[in-house]
Design a protein around this motif. Structure first.
Motif, PDB file in Angstrom:
ATOM      1  N   ASN A 104       0.824  -1.215   0.000  1.00 16.35           N
ATOM      2  CA  ASN A 104       0.000   0.000   0.000  1.00 16.35           C
ATOM      3  C   ASN A 104       0.859   1.266   0.000  1.00 16.35           C
ATOM      4  N   GLY A 105       1.942   1.245  -0.757  1.00 12.70           N
ATOM      5  CA  GLY A 105       2.793   2.420  -0.881  1.00 12.70           C
ATOM      6  C   GLY A 105       3.772   2.631   0.262  1.00 12.70           C
ATOM      7  N   ARG A 106       3.834   1.717   1.225  1.00 14.36           N
ATOM      8  CA  ARG A 106       4.754   1.858   2.357  1.00 14.36           C
ATOM      9  C   ARG A 106       5.737   0.700   2.363  1.00 14.36           C
ATOM     10  N   ASP A 107       6.994   1.003   2.713  1.00 13.65           N
ATOM     11  CA  ASP A 107       8.019  -0.031   2.815  1.00 13.65           C
ATOM     12  C   ASP A 107       7.902  -0.729   4.166  1.00 13.65           C
ATOM     13  N   ARG A 108       8.143  -2.051   4.141  1.00 11.32           N
ATOM     14  CA  ARG A 108       8.090  -2.839   5.363  1.00 11.32           C
ATOM     15  C   ARG A 108       9.157  -3.917   5.274  1.00 11.32           C
ATOM     16  N   ARG A 109       9.883  -4.143   6.388  1.00 10.23           N
ATOM     17  CA  ARG A 109      10.946  -5.151   6.405  1.00 10.23           C
ATOM     18  C   ARG A 109      10.395  -6.441   6.994  1.00 10.23           C
ATOM     19  N   VAL A 110      10.560  -7.541   6.249  1.00  8.72           N
ATOM     20  CA  VAL A 110      10.099  -8.855   6.674  1.00  8.72           C
ATOM     21  C   VAL A 110      11.176  -9.872   6.307  1.00  8.72           C
ATOM     22  N   THR A 111      11.040 -11.082   6.817  1.00 10.96           N
ATOM     23  CA  THR A 111      11.978 -12.131   6.427  1.00 10.96           C
ATOM     24  C   THR A 111      11.649 -12.565   5.007  1.00 10.96           C
ATOM     25  N   ALA A 112      12.650 -13.161   4.349  1.00 11.74           N
ATOM     26  CA  ALA A 112      12.447 -13.638   2.982  1.00 11.74           C
ATOM     27  C   ALA A 112      11.374 -14.718   2.965  1.00 11.74           C
ATOM     28  N   ALA A 113      11.304 -15.534   4.023  1.00  9.98           N
ATOM     29  CA  ALA A 113      10.289 -16.579   4.090  1.00  9.98           C
ATOM     30  C   ALA A 113       8.891 -15.960   4.124  1.00  9.98           C
ATOM     31  N   GLU A 114       8.718 -14.893   4.922  1.00  9.90           N
ATOM     32  CA  GLU A 114       7.422 -14.234   5.007  1.00  9.90           C
ATOM     33  C   GLU A 114       7.057 -13.572   3.682  1.00  9.90           C
ATOM     34  N   ALA A 115       8.042 -12.937   3.035  1.00 11.52           N
ATOM     35  CA  ALA A 115       7.797 -12.303   1.736  1.00 11.52           C
ATOM     36  C   ALA A 115       7.385 -13.349   0.705  1.00 11.52           C
ATOM     37  N   PHE A 116       8.040 -14.498   0.751  1.00 13.77           N
ATOM     38  CA  PHE A 116       7.723 -15.585  -0.171  1.00 13.77           C
ATOM     39  C   PHE A 116       6.289 -16.072   0.050  1.00 13.77           C
ATOM     40  N   LEU A 117       5.911 -16.257   1.317  1.00 12.53           N
ATOM     41  CA  LEU A 117       4.558 -16.722   1.622  1.00 12.53           C
ATOM     42  C   LEU A 117       3.510 -15.674   1.256  1.00 12.53           C
ATOM     43  N   LEU A 118       3.825 -14.393   1.461  1.00 13.88           N
ATOM     44  CA  LEU A 118       2.892 -13.334   1.077  1.00 13.88           C
ATOM     45  C   LEU A 118       2.676 -13.325  -0.435  1.00 13.88           C
ATOM     46  N   GLN A 119       3.763 -13.495  -1.188  1.00  9.82           N
ATOM     47  CA  GLN A 119       3.666 -13.526  -2.644  1.00  9.82           C
ATOM     48  C   GLN A 119       2.860 -14.745  -3.100  1.00  9.82           C
ATOM     49  N   LEU A 120       3.093 -15.885  -2.453  1.00  2.69           N
ATOM     50  CA  LEU A 120       2.378 -17.112  -2.780  1.00  2.69           C
ATOM     51  C   LEU A 120       0.889 -16.953  -2.490  1.00  2.69           C
ATOM     52  N   ALA A 121       0.562 -16.368  -1.341  1.00  2.53           N
ATOM     53  CA  ALA A 121      -0.835 -16.145  -0.987  1.00  2.53           C
ATOM     54  C   ALA A 121      -1.491 -15.164  -1.956  1.00  2.53           C
ATOM     55  N   LYS A 122      -0.762 -14.138  -2.361  1.00  6.73           N
ATOM     56  CA  LYS A 122      -1.295 -13.147  -3.301  1.00  6.73           C
ATOM     57  C   LYS A 122      -1.641 -13.815  -4.629  1.00  6.73           C
ATOM     58  N   LYS A 123      -0.729 -14.642  -5.131  1.00 11.62           N
ATOM     59  CA  LYS A 123      -1.002 -15.345  -6.390  1.00 11.62           C
ATOM     60  C   LYS A 123      -2.179 -16.290  -6.236  1.00 11.62           C
ATOM     61  N   GLY A 124      -2.272 -16.944  -5.065  1.00 10.92           N
ATOM     62  CA  GLY A 124      -3.396 -17.836  -4.820  1.00 10.92           C
ATOM     63  C   GLY A 124      -4.715 -17.100  -4.826  1.00 10.92           C
ATOM     64  N   LEU A 125      -4.737 -15.900  -4.219  1.00  6.92           N
ATOM     65  CA  LEU A 125      -5.952 -15.100  -4.189  1.00  6.92           C
ATOM     66  C   LEU A 125      -6.316 -14.542  -5.557  1.00  6.92           C
ATOM     67  N   GLU A 126      -5.316 -14.410  -6.418  1.00  5.08           N
ATOM     68  CA  GLU A 126      -5.572 -13.911  -7.775  1.00  5.08           C
ATOM     69  C   GLU A 126      -6.100 -15.007  -8.687  1.00  5.08           C
ATOM     70  N   GLY A 127      -6.174 -16.245  -8.156  1.00  9.25           N
ATOM     71  CA  GLY A 127      -6.758 -17.310  -8.953  1.00  9.25           C
ATOM     72  C   GLY A 127      -5.795 -18.401  -9.375  1.00  9.25           C
ATOM     73  N   ASP A 128      -4.525 -18.299  -9.013  1.00 12.54           N
ATOM     74  CA  ASP A 128      -3.555 -19.335  -9.355  1.00 12.54           C
ATOM     75  C   ASP A 128      -3.794 -20.532  -8.434  1.00 12.54           C
ATOM     76  N   GLY A 129      -4.361 -21.604  -8.992  1.00 11.24           N
ATOM     77  CA  GLY A 129      -4.738 -22.768  -8.195  1.00 11.24           C
ATOM     78  C   GLY A 129      -3.555 -23.440  -7.527  1.00 11.24           C
ATOM     79  N   ALA A 130      -2.444 -23.577  -8.259  1.00 16.02           N
ATOM     80  CA  ALA A 130      -1.261 -24.238  -7.686  1.00 16.02           C
ATOM     81  C   ALA A 130      -0.706 -23.429  -6.516  1.00 16.02           C
ATOM     82  N   ALA A 131      -0.651 -22.112  -6.679  1.00 18.28           N
ATOM     83  CA  ALA A 131      -0.148 -21.250  -5.604  1.00 18.28           C
ATOM     84  C   ALA A 131      -1.086 -21.306  -4.400  1.00 18.28           C
ATOM     85  N   SER A 132      -2.381 -21.361  -4.661  1.00 17.90           N
ATOM     86  CA  SER A 132      -3.353 -21.436  -3.579  1.00 17.90           C
ATOM     87  C   SER A 132      -3.178 -22.724  -2.782  1.00 17.90           C
ATOM     88  N   ARG A 133      -3.040 -23.844  -3.484  1.00 17.78           N
ATOM     89  CA  ARG A 133      -2.832 -25.123  -2.796  1.00 17.78           C
ATOM     90  C   ARG A 133      -1.535 -25.113  -2.001  1.00 17.78           C
TER      91      ARG A 133
END
Length: 188
Positions: free
Chosen positions: A55-84
């Motif tokens: 949302n326009g703000r920088d935030r520091r997270v672990t690479a694992a958390e960033a990876f999971l956030l990206q995976l969840a985002k793709k899953g919510l966008e409709g990517d079935g494999a990422a969602s699973r």
């Protein structure tokens, strides 16, 4: 050549007898050094902190958390494999007791989008705005700057009167648009 052929032959795949490994002696007598890591360094890589933008703000997270956030985002966008995979990761974390009781409850909101629909992308890109924020199916209105940019890209091509009316209706604040000289359907 000497008479005892076979034992002292040297060449490809046959090193000189003096440099060959003795029978029963290890080729690596000292072995692997102690403390040497043998596995893939998941913890070292996924434990690093990275900067993400939400949302326009920088935030520091672990690479694992960033990876999971990206995976969840793709899953919510409709990517079935990422969602699973995201759901499997959550279940795995729960099984390992990584999620503690003192952690805040997170809510995942899934929004279904028709294939090819650009409406959900317009607001984050600040190209359009929902007219009624409370209704999920509310009409979107284009921002004045995007209308001006699109009209500039038309070049010498002009829109019909009906197309002009449609553009004026779809613009959030049509009075703020710098309409081209050839434009006939000005807002009231």
């Amino acid at each position: 050549m000497s008479g005892n052929s076979g034992e002292d032959d040297t060449g490809y795949g046959k090193p000189p007898r003096a440099t060959r490994f003795a029978k029963g002696q290890s080729g690596n007598p000292r072995g692997r050094p102690r403390g040497r890591k043998t596995g893939i360094p998941y913890d070292a890589v996924l434990g690093q902190t990275v900067t993400i933008r939400e949302n326009g703000r920088d935030r520091r997270v672990t690479a694992a958390e960033a990876f999971l956030l990206q995976l969840a985002k793709k899953g919510l966008e409709g990517d079935g494999a990422a969602s699973r995979q995201a759901l499997a990761s959550i279940e795995h974390a729960r099984a390992k007791q990584v999620l503690r009781d003192d952690m805040p409850i997170m809510t995942i909101v899934r929004s279904c989008v028709a294939p090819g629909s650009v409406t959900p992308a317009l607001e984050p890109l600040r190209m359009a705005r929902k007219l009624d924020r409370q209704r999920p199916t509310a009409r979107m209105a284009l921002e004045p700057w995007i209308v001006e940019t699109a009209l500039a890209r038309l070049g010498s091509r002009w829109l019909t009167r009906e197309e002009q009316r449609t553009v004026v209706k779809a613009t959030r604040t049509p009075r703020k648009v710098n309409w081209p000289e050839w434009w006939t359907e000005l807002p009231e």
